[in-house]
Motif scaffolding. Structure first.
Motif, mmCIF file in Angstrom:
data_model
loop_
_atom_site.group_PDB
_atom_site.id
_atom_site.type_symbol
_atom_site.label_atom_id
_atom_site.label_comp_id
_atom_site.label_asym_id
_atom_site.label_seq_id
_atom_site.Cartn_x
_atom_site.Cartn_y
_atom_site.Cartn_z
ATOM 1 N N ALA A 173 0.930 -1.235 0.013
ATOM 2 C CA ALA A 173 -0.063 -0.106 0.134
ATOM 3 C C ALA A 173 0.973 1.083 0.028
ATOM 4 O O ALA A 173 0.487 2.283 -0.221
ATOM 5 N N GLN A 174 2.099 1.115 0.321
ATOM 6 C CA GLN A 174 3.033 2.250 0.244
ATOM 7 C C GLN A 174 3.297 3.207 -1.234
ATOM 8 O O GLN A 174 3.609 3.790 -1.534
ATOM 9 N N SER A 175 2.818 1.874 -2.043
ATOM 10 C CA SER A 175 2.782 2.244 -3.780
ATOM 11 C C SER A 175 1.690 3.081 -3.958
ATOM 12 O O SER A 175 0.714 2.255 -3.765
ATOM 13 N N ASP A 176 1.626 4.224 -4.701
ATOM 14 C CA ASP A 176 0.182 4.677 -4.919
ATOM 15 C C ASP A 176 -0.612 3.926 -6.101
ATOM 16 O O ASP A 176 -1.800 4.353 -6.214
ATOM 17 N N ARG A 177 0.066 3.033 -6.792
ATOM 18 C CA ARG A 177 -0.573 2.042 -7.505
ATOM 19 C C ARG A 177 -1.781 1.278 -6.822
ATOM 20 O O ARG A 177 -2.464 0.853 -7.728
ATOM 21 N N ILE A 178 -1.607 1.266 -5.494
ATOM 22 C CA ILE A 178 -2.632 0.465 -5.046
ATOM 23 C C ILE A 178 -3.966 1.146 -5.205
ATOM 24 O O ILE A 178 -5.254 0.749 -5.069
ATOM 25 N N LEU A 179 -4.081 2.562 -5.407
ATOM 26 C CA LEU A 179 -5.059 3.177 -5.529
ATOM 27 C C LEU A 179 -5.886 3.056 -6.967
ATOM 28 O O LEU A 179 -7.045 3.255 -7.182
ATOM 29 N N LEU A 180 -5.416 2.062 -7.828
ATOM 30 C CA LEU A 180 -6.094 1.465 -9.011
ATOM 31 C C LEU A 180 -7.188 0.505 -8.523
ATOM 32 O O LEU A 180 -7.920 0.222 -9.460
ATOM 33 N N HIS A 181 -6.814 -0.114 -7.254
ATOM 34 C CA HIS A 181 -7.926 -1.147 -6.910
ATOM 35 C C HIS A 181 -8.637 -0.349 -5.918
ATOM 36 O O HIS A 181 -8.366 -0.358 -4.670
ATOM 37 N N LYS A 182 -9.784 0.141 -6.440
ATOM 38 C CA LYS A 182 -10.609 1.157 -5.901
ATOM 39 C C LYS A 182 -11.431 0.388 -4.813
ATOM 40 O O LYS A 182 -11.732 1.095 -3.705
ATOM 41 N N ASP A 183 -11.497 -0.853 -4.844
ATOM 42 C CA ASP A 183 -12.239 -1.747 -3.875
ATOM 43 C C ASP A 183 -11.444 -2.008 -2.718
ATOM 44 O O ASP A 183 -11.917 -2.452 -1.614
ATOM 45 N N ALA A 184 -9.941 -1.807 -2.733
ATOM 46 C CA ALA A 184 -9.237 -2.314 -1.738
ATOM 47 C C ALA A 184 -9.567 -1.750 -0.494
ATOM 48 O O ALA A 184 -9.741 -2.573 0.820
ATOM 49 N N ALA A 185 -9.469 -0.578 -0.255
ATOM 50 C CA ALA A 185 -9.716 0.162 0.912
ATOM 51 C C ALA A 185 -10.848 0.028 1.703
ATOM 52 O O ALA A 185 -11.000 -0.228 2.818
ATOM 53 N N PRO A 186 -11.938 0.182 0.933
ATOM 54 C CA PRO A 186 -13.362 -0.411 1.818
ATOM 55 C C PRO A 186 -13.267 -1.695 2.108
ATOM 56 O O PRO A 186 -13.809 -1.873 3.223
ATOM 57 N N GLN A 187 -12.867 -2.535 1.383
ATOM 58 C CA GLN A 187 -12.826 -3.839 1.845
ATOM 59 C C GLN A 187 -11.754 -4.141 3.317
ATOM 60 O O GLN A 187 -12.459 -4.872 4.043
ATOM 61 N N MET A 188 -10.768 -3.410 3.179
ATOM 62 C CA MET A 188 -9.924 -3.525 4.303
ATOM 63 C C MET A 188 -10.731 -3.131 5.457
ATOM 64 O O MET A 188 -10.479 -3.546 6.692
ATOM 65 N N LEU A 189 -11.363 -1.876 5.448
ATOM 66 C CA LEU A 189 -11.969 -1.283 6.569
ATOM 67 C C LEU A 189 -13.154 -2.130 6.851
ATOM 68 O O LEU A 189 -13.276 -2.345 8.089
ATOM 69 N N SER A 190 -13.809 -3.000 6.194
ATOM 70 C CA SER A 190 -14.850 -3.660 6.590
ATOM 71 C C SER A 190 -14.273 -5.128 7.417
ATOM 72 O O SER A 190 -14.873 -5.631 8.260
ATOM 73 N N LEU A 191 -13.028 -5.207 7.188
ATOM 74 C CA LEU A 191 -12.340 -6.343 7.785
ATOM 75 C C LEU A 191 -11.766 -5.944 9.386
ATOM 76 O O LEU A 191 -11.468 -6.835 10.032
ATOM 77 N N LEU A 192 -11.696 -4.641 9.607
ATOM 78 C CA LEU A 192 -11.078 -4.136 10.833
ATOM 79 C C LEU A 192 -11.611 -4.766 12.112
ATOM 80 O O LEU A 192 -11.134 -5.351 13.006
ATOM 81 N N ASN A 193 -13.013 -4.868 12.258
ATOM 82 C CA ASN A 193 -13.652 -5.435 13.491
ATOM 83 C C ASN A 193 -13.689 -6.990 13.376
ATOM 84 O O ASN A 193 -14.071 -7.414 14.443
ATOM 85 N N LEU A 194 -13.332 -7.711 12.205
ATOM 86 C CA LEU A 194 -13.438 -9.002 12.100
ATOM 87 C C LEU A 194 -12.046 -9.557 12.417
ATOM 88 O O LEU A 194 -11.899 -10.798 12.315
ATOM 89 N N SER A 195 -10.836 -8.877 12.874
ATOM 90 C CA SER A 195 -9.709 -9.377 12.819
ATOM 91 C C SER A 195 -9.360 -9.092 14.297
ATOM 92 O O SER A 195 -9.566 -8.477 15.108
#
Length: 590
Positions: free
Chosen positions: A207-229
């Motif tokens: 995620a330190q590479s800004d190319r991760i921004l091309l995966h638009k669903d990545a951040a919302p998915q990580m967010l939804s995992l926070l309370n499950l981890s």
């Protein structure tokens, strides 16, 4: 044959290997002899077992001086690479090509052996980059995607070690692994649960590479995992989200996280006992509120503010304090209820003492964030519409700290410090008027008399920029190479050019070498900064003494700006050219 067998003994081979470290001729002969003997299977096995043999051969392969048999060393290493243990020794010596060959072409067990070795190796940044450039990432990704559990486990371990290289992070994102890593984190299959931690760690590094921004669903998915981890995975996910939201072009990503309830989801983390998780959550709140201060104000209650103030006042780590201050700095300064609450908690003196303690400490990224956050919060306590609040801030000693930051801080801190000084200075003329009646019977003091305000100014009584010693450091910022603080600095200097005081205000700026600095901004600044600089210059050039001293220097630049610059600047430039008698006041410039 008997001689060859004798030379193939471990004693003889050890002696030949030792010759590899001697002079050029002896190295050449030893290398050639080992290459001849390598036709014997037992020799191939024995050479690798001799201590230092692989290291010396790799050194010879990498050497460039004349006389070194580079090709012979490479050939011998190629022959020895049929043995996986030799391949691992070569990799430890920094020669990775045979290892990558085994990752691509070896048996499944050999691939797992190579991947496991990479996961356990200490690799410098250069070694990580070399492995990536030579093609190690692609076969490891394939192992993770299609291998059995052991292959997945070893591949993830290797990729975790390699992913901290930014170039490798980009290779990983391009390989499409992001989606698979997230799928693994959502998996409830018990056998795969142990893979979730390394998967989340890889997400945090790529995620330190800004190319991760091309995966638009990545951040919302990580967010939804926070309370499950579990906490370890939570920390990795928070770090990944911080990296995503911290990218310069991440405005849309931040908006998506907020739309998915990111701010609300993070608030419970303020009471988290794990300091690392709490700090990461605070940092993420800071990033999310950069362009949504009103939304932050709606979500944050007094109980949350109280927690943030406690973090700042406690012996917490510098990073935790910086994060808490950063969140408060993003709250809207126009929200009076928040200001009243923060004033009641005595945050102001706390911030000023924290500022005094950190201004002159060694420069680190953490200190920079802390100072920028503090000076950002101070703009709330210096708003021009609340003189009582300004007096409170000045009484606690805010002005000397702000002036010092003009020289010591980052460009962002300088800009915010200049904003606070501008806000204070806006009221200097008004304060002079309201207090003059009380001071009539006081004999004038040469030390406190201010020529700009024509009054017995002090920092505490009139918030005077001149008495604060702020004019020179403000001008010095304009003389520097960084342009980001120009707007705030010019706003501060412009307070000395108000209608009632412009004549002496211009003299104070000129005395601090401000004319040259203003011309520099007029030439190289952004449009709004150019406009403000030229507005100040117009007032300065109303005085004949300034026209005589700087007219010739200014005229070429001003004519060029009038001809080639933004049309918005033309009328005000026309006024200056008229002062310099280069243009009639009836000109179409006006």
């Amino acid at each position: 044959m008997a001689l060859q067998e004798k030379m193939a003994s471990i004693e003889a081979l050890s002696s030949i290997v030792r010759s590899l470290s001697r002079d050029v001729d002896e190295r050449k002969e030893a290398n050639a002899l080992l290459l001849d003997l390598s036709d014997i299977p037992q020799v191939r096995q024995r050479i690798g077992r001799i201590k230092g043999s692989i290291v010396m051969l790799v050194t010879l392969r990498n050497a460039h001086e004349s006389g070194t048999h580079h090709d012979d060393a490479e050939k011998l290493l190629h022959i020895l690479s049929s043995n996986p243990q030799n391949v691992l020794l070569m990799a430890e010596s920094g020669y990775f090509r045979p290892l990558i060959h085994h990752l691509n072409e070896g048996s499944d067990m050999n691939k797992i052996l190579m991947a496991t070795a990479i996961s356990k190796m200490f690799l410098s940044e250069q070694m990580k980059s070399s492995l990536g450039e030579d093609g190690a990432v692609e076969p490891l990704v394939e192992m993770f995607k299609s291998g059995n559990f052991e292959a997945k486990q070893s591949a993830l371990g290797a990729l975790r070690n390699l992913s901290s290289s930014l170039r490798n992070a980009e290779l990983l994102i391009n390989s499409g692994i992001t989606r698979q890593l997230l799928q693994l984190l959502f998996s409830v299959t018990s056998v795969l649960m142990t893979l979730r931690e390394p998967a989340s760690a890889i997400l945090a590094t790529i995620a330190q590479s800004d190319r991760i921004l091309l995966h638009k669903d990545a951040a919302p998915q990580m967010l939804s995992l926070l309370n499950l981890s579990c906490p370890v995975i939570q920390l990795h996910l928070l770090r990944a989200l911080n990296s995503i939201c911290g990218h310069t072009n991440a405005k849309r990503a931040r908006a998506r996280i907020r739309q998915n309830g990111g701010m609300q989801l993070l608030l419970p983390f303020l009471t988290e006992n794990n300091v690392d998780i709490k700090t990461a959550a605070l940092n993420l709140m800071f990033h999310l509120s950069k362009d949504a201060s009103a939304e932050l104000a709606q979500q944050v209650k007094e109980t949350h503010l109280e927690i943030l103030v406690k973090v700042i006042s406690s012996p917490a780590s510098g990073s935790e304090k910086a994060a808490a201050v950063g969140v408060i700095s993003n709250l809207p300064v126009t929200d009076k209820k928040i200001t009243e609450f923060l004033t009641r908690t005595n945050l102001l003196p706390l911030l000023i003492s924290l500022l005094e303690a950190n201004i002159t400490t060694s420069s680190t990224l953490q200190r920079m964030w802390l100072l920028e956050g503090i000076v950002g919060v101070l703009t709330r306590f210096t708003v021009p519409w609340d003189k009582k609040l300004q007096s409170l801030a000045v009484g606690h000693g805010v002005v000397p700290c702000l002036v010092k930051l003009l020289s010591e801080g980052s460009v962002n801190a300088k800009s915010k410090a200049a904003t606070s000084l501008a806000q204070l200075s806006q009221n200097s003329v008004t304060l002079r008027k309201t207090k003059s009646a009380r001071w009539l019977c006081v004999p004038p003091s040469a030390e406190s008399y201010c020529i700009v305000h024509n009054y017995q100014c002090t920092i505490k009584s009139t918030f005077c920029l001149v008495k604060a010693g702020a004019v020179s450091p403000l001008v010095q910022i304009l003389e520097g190479e960084e342009r980001e603080a120009d707007g705030a600095v010019l706003e501060a200097l412009a307070t000395l050019m108000q209608d009632e005081i412009w004549e002496h205000g211009g003299m104070a700026i000129e005395k601090a070498s401000g004319v040259h600095a203003l011309l520099r901004v007029a030439e190289a600044g952004g449009l709004s900064s150019q406009e403000k600089a030229i507005w100040i210059l117009e007032r300065i050039f109303r005085l004949e003494a300034h026209r005589e001293q700087y007219g010739k220097i200014a005229q070429a630049l001003l004519i060029d700006l009038a001809q080639k610059g933004d049309p918005l600047l033309k009328p005000i430039i026309g006024k200056i050219l008229a002062h310099l008698q280069l243009l009639q006041t009836q000109s179409s410039y006006f």
